[in-house]
Design an enzyme around this catalytic site. Structure first.
Site, PDB file in Angstrom:
ATOM      1  CD  GLU A 176      41.425  37.695  38.474  1.00 16.85           C
ATOM      2  OE1 GLU A 176      42.036  38.782  38.566  1.00 16.85           O
ATOM      3  OE2 GLU A 176      41.097  37.004  39.442  1.00 16.85           O
ATOM      4  CD  GLU A 211      46.047  42.128  41.074  1.00 18.91           C
ATOM      5  OE1 GLU A 211      46.276  41.189  40.278  1.00 18.91           O
ATOM      6  OE2 GLU A 211      45.352  41.997  42.084  1.00 18.91           O
TER       7      GLU A 211
END
Length: 745
Positions: A196, A205
């Site tokens: 995640e 990210e």
């Protein structure tokens, strides 16, 4: 090996800081990082480098922390300001991942967890493989490999895994995934990936490069993954507030102060960064007009190697007349391969089969929606009109271009490449375009300059507005304006050069100090300063706590030797204000962790600054939030004064004490705190940064436990009617400590 891990940690911290801090701070951070990297080779082992910022000076430095030092002390302030706690309190997220992992892991195998954080997904995978059903039907043993590159979190993960008696089932690595090697770190390629590493934009990210490397080097062919797929959706909207967050030129057209921050020909000389901006769009639902149905933009399959770049062109039909001010986007996770388990970051107004999942049920702060601003005043559309939306994704972001049969809307690229171009945060753009704010500054400046024919003025902060305003109001050839521009520096100087003619002042009367943080009479040609002003605004500090703008007080103190005896200070004082609040959504997102899907996380509560059952005398931190974006909220008291800061004096430690009553019944979760800036000596011009304004963040002090309260005379048994507030401001560290004691009559 240890010094190598420290290098990895520093690189991660540098990358983390550069992606989460405003632009003015990033280049300074990068140079500090390079200095630290050069020193790393000679640093003793078992050490961690951490970036620390002095809020009252703006200076940052890399400091060395011993690796054996208790992580709950030096790293607490850093970790408590991250989204880990909010994310781990997201029960929908946790349940969805747990159900998908149990469904996917039907046999013992090798599982890889990338960006493991607290190790929650790793423990879910280990437990799934260790279940009686799995062992009876398949036999054998599985293994979990978890990598987490941030050393403080890595150390916490080991504690959590140990507390859950899983240290023998999970191998942990303090490395980035692209530093893992099969045969060296991993015994074999992994069969299943659980990960995640998603932000509000999905890609920010590093999802794409992480998946690319994992498929190339770490995973078997055709692996199973949790999540299985992610889809980005969007919608065209009209919202005046969103326009104000980027269209300074349009807002400035209604101003009456003759200050031209974006004169004709330089319409985007001050603008926001061309990117998606994360925002709680539910807070804007009442003033948002939907101009299209939701549409699918991009789809990413985790189980196969993604492309670094992708383009698509969509034909979107307008469902109503209006002006497109923005594209609002969100994403939907399909966590299992069968399409039965989903998680969505959609706004609550979305509930359509097209998104394959309903909108958010619970408020959370770690994932928001994203907003892409349409340039200028927006694009007019008529009902049933077709508009072409071009979407492009890179490895880390998504961008859009909207066009109709009319000439294409685009920003002149020459402006973005020019040296005078200033990129500010959306809220700063809105402040500079706010008519009432500008009128207040104009009145205050005129009052301060009254009777001064040839003043020497210093702008102590990064206010280009005040610099131009003061330069316009001081028309004498012997008057002089010095701008410190501690954050903008050279860019501020180039910007002023570009707009000087349009604003009717000459740059020979305006000077920008590029490097010095303190002036002497040699810098002012032996002249004493008549006026010291600020908003206050420090470029790069926008996301900080309100009292950290008391840096202005620190700067005023440092400049004391060059101030005349009758020098005027604007603002003349700051008043710390507060209000008791009911904030159930925010408090829930910050509450203590216990069992998350059956896994004990209580070991991290103090480090993360959680609310709830903390040890005695331990309290959570004050954190900056936009109150209006914090979900459900309710004011339970009148606004009250905590303490005052007198800028006529040198900076000093201050104390405040007050007792307040409640005006409404409810459950008090904490206090919102902000500063009202008193701009003139008559106390007639006050600029508030409180919750009524959506342009500033407030400080929020959450209580360890919520307290039922009620107005005086109507308190039921168990309710508090009064609260004693004690506060202190530490002038050396720039920290505010606030304590509260509730009582009943």
């Amino acid at each position: 090996m240890t010094s190598l891990l420290s290098t990895f940690t520093l690189q991660y911290l540098t990358r983390l800081t550069l992606t989460t801090t405003p632009p003015a701070f990033r280049h300074r951070t990068a140079s500090k990082a390079h200095d630290a990297l050069r020193a790393m080779s000679s640093a003793p082992p078992h050490r961690l480098f951490q970036l620390r910022l002095d809020p009252l000076t703006g200076n940052s430095e890399w400091v060395v922390l011993e690796e054996d030092e208790d992580p709950q002390n030096p790293t607490k302030a850093l970790l408590s300001s991250t989204s880990y706690l909010d994310m781990l309190n997201d029960s929908r997220r946790n349940t969805a991942f747990h159900e998908a992992i149990k469904k996917t892991l039907t046999r013992p195998c090798h599982v890889l967890d990338i960006g493991a954080g607290t190790g929650l997904l790793s423990m879910m995978a280990a437990k799934a493989m260790d279940s009686t059903h799995t062992m009876e039907n398949n036999g054998g043993e599985g293994m979990v490999s978890a990598c987490e590159s941030y050393l403080p979190m890595f150390k916490l993960m080991r504690k959590i895994i140990r507390a859950n008696c899983m240290e023998r089932k999970i191998r942990v690595f303090c490395k980035r995934s692209d530093e893992l090697k099969v045969s060296l770190d991993l015994p074999s390629r992994a069969d299943i990936l659980v990960s995640e590493i998603l932000d509000s934009e999905l890609l920010g990210e590093g999802l794409i490069p992480t998946l690319q490397h994992a498929h190339d080097e770490l995973l078997v062919a055709n692996p199973q993954t949790v999540p299985y797929r992610a889809t980005i959706y969007g919608q065209l909207v009209e919202c005046t507030y969103l326009r104000k967050l980027h269209d300074l030129h349009g807002s400035e057209a209604h101003a009456s102060d003759c200050v031209l921050l974006t004169p004709s020909g330089l319409e985007t000389a001050i603008c926001v960064k061309v990117q998606q901006h994360a925002m709680h769009c539910d807070a804007l639902s009442a003033e948002t007009k939907l101009l299209s149905e939701p549409f699918k933009i991009f789809e990413f399959d985790f189980w196969k190697r993604p492309d670094s770049r992708g383009e698509t062109e969509l034909q979107v039909k307008a469902t109503s007349d209006g002006i497109v001010h923005a594209v609002v986007s969100w994403w939907v996770l399909q966590l299992d391969c069968d399409g039965a388990i989903f998680y969505s970051t959609a706004p609550k107004w979305i509930s359509s089969p097209l998104t394959e999942a309903p909108g958010l049920v619970d408020w959370c702060d770690h994932w928001k929606q994203c907003v892409w601003f349409i340039p200028g005043m927006g694009m007019p559309l008529s009902r049933d009109e077709q508009v072409s939306l071009e979407a492009l994704h890179s490895e880390t972001s998504v961008s859009y271009n909207l066009r109709t049969a009319n000439p294409r809307l685009e920003v002149d690229p020459r402006l973005y490449n020019s040296g005078h171009h200033l990129i500010l945060l959306p809220e700063r753009i809105a402040i500079y375009g706010d008519r009432e704010w500008r009128i207040a500054m104009l009145k205050a400046a005129r009052s301060a300059l009254e009777g001064k024919s040839s003043p020497l003025c210093i702008i102590a902060d990064d206010s280009v507005f005040l610099t131009i305003l003061i330069a316009r109001l001081t028309s004498s050839t012997s008057s002089h304006v010095i701008s410190m521009f501690p954050g903008l520096r050279e860019k501020g100087h180039l910007y002023l050069q570009a707009v000087a003619d349009a604003n009717g002042f000459s740059m020979d009367r305006v000077e920008v100090i590029r490097r010095k943080t303190c002036l002497t009479l040699d810098d002012t040609n032996q002249r004493k300063v008549d006026l010291l002003v600020g908003e206050p605004f420090y470029h790069g500090n926008e996301g900080m706590l309100p009292w950290q703008n008391l840096r202005f007080w620190k700067e005023r103190t440092k400049l004391d030797s060059v101030l005349s005896e009758d020098a005027l200070i604007m603002p003349c004082k700051g008043i710390l204000k507060a209000c008791a609040m009911s904030l159930p959504d925010l408090w829930k997102s910050r509450k203590c962790l216990s069992g998350i899907e059956g896994f004990d996380h209580s070991v991290v509560n103090e480090t993360f600054g959680a609310c709830g059952d903390l040890p005695e005398l331990k309290e959570g931190p004050c954190l900056p939030y936009f109150i209006w974006q914090c979900g459900e909220s309710k004011e339970l008291s009148e606004v009250f004064t905590v303490m005052e800061f007198n800028f006529q004096e040198h900076i000093r430690t201050c104390y405040g004490k007050t007792k307040i009553g409640f005006t409404k019944p409810g459950v008090c979760h904490g206090f919102a705190l902000w500063i009202d800036w008193v701009m003139d000596a008559k106390n007639s011009i006050v600029v508030s940064t409180g919750p009524d304004s959506r342009y500033w963040k407030q400080g929020v002090k959450l209580l360890s436990k919520p307290v039922p309260v009620g107005p005086l005379g109507s308190c039921d048994l168990g309710e508090s009617c009064l609260v004693d507030i004690n506060a202190s401001f530490d002038s050396s560290a720039g920290e505010l400590i606030i304590d509260s004691t509730f009582s009943s009559l």
